[in-house]
Design an enzyme around this catalytic site. Structure first.
Site, PDB file in Angstrom:
ATOM      1  N   LYS A 178     -13.256 -12.226  -4.750  1.00  0.00           N
ATOM      2  CA  LYS A 178     -12.575 -13.426  -5.247  1.00  0.00           C
ATOM      3  C   LYS A 178     -11.385 -13.756  -4.358  1.00  0.00           C
ATOM      4  CE  LYS A 178      -9.336 -14.037  -8.394  1.00  0.00           C
ATOM      5  NZ  LYS A 178      -8.574 -15.203  -7.872  1.00  0.00           N
ATOM      6  N   GLU A 251      -3.303  -2.515  -2.310  1.00  0.00           N
ATOM      7  CA  GLU A 251      -2.334  -2.800  -1.240  1.00  0.00           C
ATOM      8  C   GLU A 251      -1.404  -3.854  -1.798  1.00  0.00           C
ATOM      9  OE1 GLU A 251      -0.112  -4.216   1.020  1.00  0.00           O
ATOM     10  OE2 GLU A 251      -1.631  -5.223   2.236  1.00  0.00           O
ATOM     11  N   CYS A 285       3.381  -8.469   3.761  1.00  0.00           N
ATOM     12  CA  CYS A 285       3.930  -7.278   3.100  1.00  0.00           C
ATOM     13  C   CYS A 285       4.649  -6.353   4.069  1.00  0.00           C
ATOM     14  CB  CYS A 285       2.809  -6.511   2.391  1.00  0.00           C
ATOM     15  SG  CYS A 285       2.010  -7.447   1.079  1.00  0.00           S
ATOM     16  N   GLU A 381      11.058  -8.080  -3.331  1.00  0.00           N
ATOM     17  CA  GLU A 381      10.332  -8.752  -2.266  1.00  0.00           C
ATOM     18  C   GLU A 381      10.498 -10.268  -2.370  1.00  0.00           C
ATOM     19  OE1 GLU A 381       6.050  -8.167  -0.125  1.00  0.00           O
ATOM     20  OE2 GLU A 381       6.028  -8.276  -2.314  1.00  0.00           O
TER      21      GLU A 381
END
Length: 478
Positions: A178, A251, A285, A381
């Site tokens: 997806k 991840e 990331c 983040e």
């Protein structure tokens, strides 16, 4: 005059389909803010159909030889090269990225990574057979795990899809993938290309939102769930998968420390770090977002970094000399802006700190100094073109600050002192440590983190092995 919207469709069991109930999502080009397509909002019936197709295709695909799977993956790589212009165009619509950078920095690595996993299919190794009990021989088998439910993110829609399907298919698994609801276009095109090469049911794509992904992970068919995404999403996947003890490959986020010591070549470090921090609008990331600089060179480094930021360009995909494009969606623009709006009084915006234009979701290259370890923008983040700078006094404090976050994906150390670099690389609690560079990746080396950055590896033989299971077979010699 209205422009007709593109109609994207699911790819299930070798054919394109609308969502079973006809629901759709509008897809927006982040460079313009305009809707350019619709994609299926897949529900339970669509997930059931995709999982049924993948399960039916698994036995035959599992039983293919490694050399047969290698040939298939090599054909996929060749086809991606042949249709590169189409893939690039779809990805630019998905993301608004500079066309030239998608062509040079994404498609070639993707093709290389597929070819790497094609080779890895034939290199599974294990301990030799042997007699560990008198009269008995033991053999170790590595087998595919089964159907894999995979959820890819919006920051690198094509490349992250490759990181998922290539090792899975190479190991003999079947896939239900997806894409993000904001970036389905390139994945649907990949389904068209791959579908012409693999047997039906081996590779399936379903589009949808968070609930579609949840239905995939909670479905009883997959043996493994793999996601690249936020920490929150990863925790939800792990919780859902735990209910029937699925394997999970995560991840997740990152907050990469960039530790700059006093003996560093400042000009070279600033040049490399600014690119590694602002590339892809900081939506990476592993981006070089959290710079820690020795106090003796702090002011000089900040001034140079702010100058580099002011000279860095963002703009439309075909603009010249553009390093990065827009943030991916309106919510992401709001999130990045919010971090800057909430800065504490002791922080100083050295460059940027504002939206660029009123068309699309562009944000200026931003540098923020004067920060403390417990500040929100240091701990969380941002996922935007924002580099923070902190000062440290010595190696011990640098290490304390670097490790003092919940993320543990990537890091870098900048110094001419080899022994110091080795000490830091040993003690930095991150899945990757770069020395005097930041962000290069190669197919042969693993990518993955610790702590809240998740577990499991992408790329490399380690990433390939994540898509296999180990079986012990013992036979009597008598």
């Amino acid at each position: 005059m209205t422009t007709e919207l593109r109609r994207l469709r699911n790819y299930i069991d070798g054919e394109f389909r609308d969502a079973a109930d006809g629901r759709t999502i509008e897809v927006t080009n982040p460079a313009t803010g305009e809707v350019y397509a619709t994609s299926p909002l897949s529900g339970q019936a669509d997930v059931d159909a995709a999982m049924e197709a993948a399960a039916a295709a698994f036995p035959a695909w599992r039983d293919t030889t490694p050399s047969e799977r290698q040939k298939v993956l090599l054909k996929i790589a060749d086809a991606f090269e042949e249709r590169a212009e189409e893939l690039i165009a779809a990805e630019v619509l998905n993301t608004g990225k500079p066309t030239a950078l998608v062509a040079s920095e994404e498609v070639p690595p993707m093709v290389d990574q597929i070819r790497f996993f094609a080779g890895a299919a034939r290199l599974l190794e294990g301990r030799s057979a042997g007699e560990y009990m008198e009269g008995m021989t033991s053999i170790i088998r590595r087998e595919p795990v089964g159907v894999c439910a995979q959820v890819a993110p919006w920051n690198y829609p094509m490349m992250m899809a490759v990181w998922k399907f290539a090792p899975a298919l190479a190991a003999g698994n079947t896939v239900v993938l997806k894409p993000s609801d904001t970036t389905p276009a390139s994945t649907v095109l990949m389904a068209e290309i791959i579908g012409a090469i693999v047997p039906k049911g081996v590779f399936n794509v379903i589009c949808g939102d968070r609930e579609t992904g949840r239905a995939m992970v909670e479905h009883p068919t997959p043996a493994m769930a793999s996601i690249t995404g936020s920490v929150r999403a990863g925790m939800q996947v792990a919780e859902s998968a735990a209910k029937d003890v699925k394997r999970v490959h995560l991840e997740l986020g990152g907050k990469a420390p960039v530790v700059v010591f006093e003996d560093t070549d400042i000009a070279k470090a600033v040049e490399d770090i600014s690119v590694a921090g602002f590339f892809n609008a900081g939506q990476d990331c592993t981006a070089a977002t959290r710079v820690l600089v020795h106090e003796s060179i702090h002011d000089e480094f900040v001034a140079a970094l702010a100058k580099a930021a002011s000279e860095t360009k963002t703009g439309q995909p075909d603009d010249e000399d553009v390093l990065y494009g827009p943030l991916n969606n309106a919510n992401q623009l709001k999130q990045v802006s919010g971090f800057i709006d909430r800065l504490p009084a002791h922080a100083k915006v050295e460059a940027g700190g504002h939206r660029v234009g009123d068309k699309g979701y562009f944000y200026a290259p931003t540098v923020v100094s004067g920060l403390r370890q417990d500040d929100e923008i240091v701990q969380n983040e941002v996922f935007g073109p924002v580099i923070t700078v902190q000062s440290f006094t010595d190696e011990a404090q640098a290490l304390e600050f670097a490790n003092g976050v919940e993320y543990a994906l990537a890091s870098s150390v900048w110094t001419k002192d080899h022994q110091r670099a080795m000490r830091m690389s040993k003690s930095l609690d991150f899945g990757c440590v770069w020395i005097n560079t930041h962000i290069p990746l190669v197919a042969e080396m693993p990518h993955g983190g610790f702590k809240k950055s998740g577990y499991g590896k992408d790329l490399s033989a380690y990433g390939f092995e994540d898509y296999t299971r180990i079986k012990h077979v013992m036979t009597s010699l008598g």
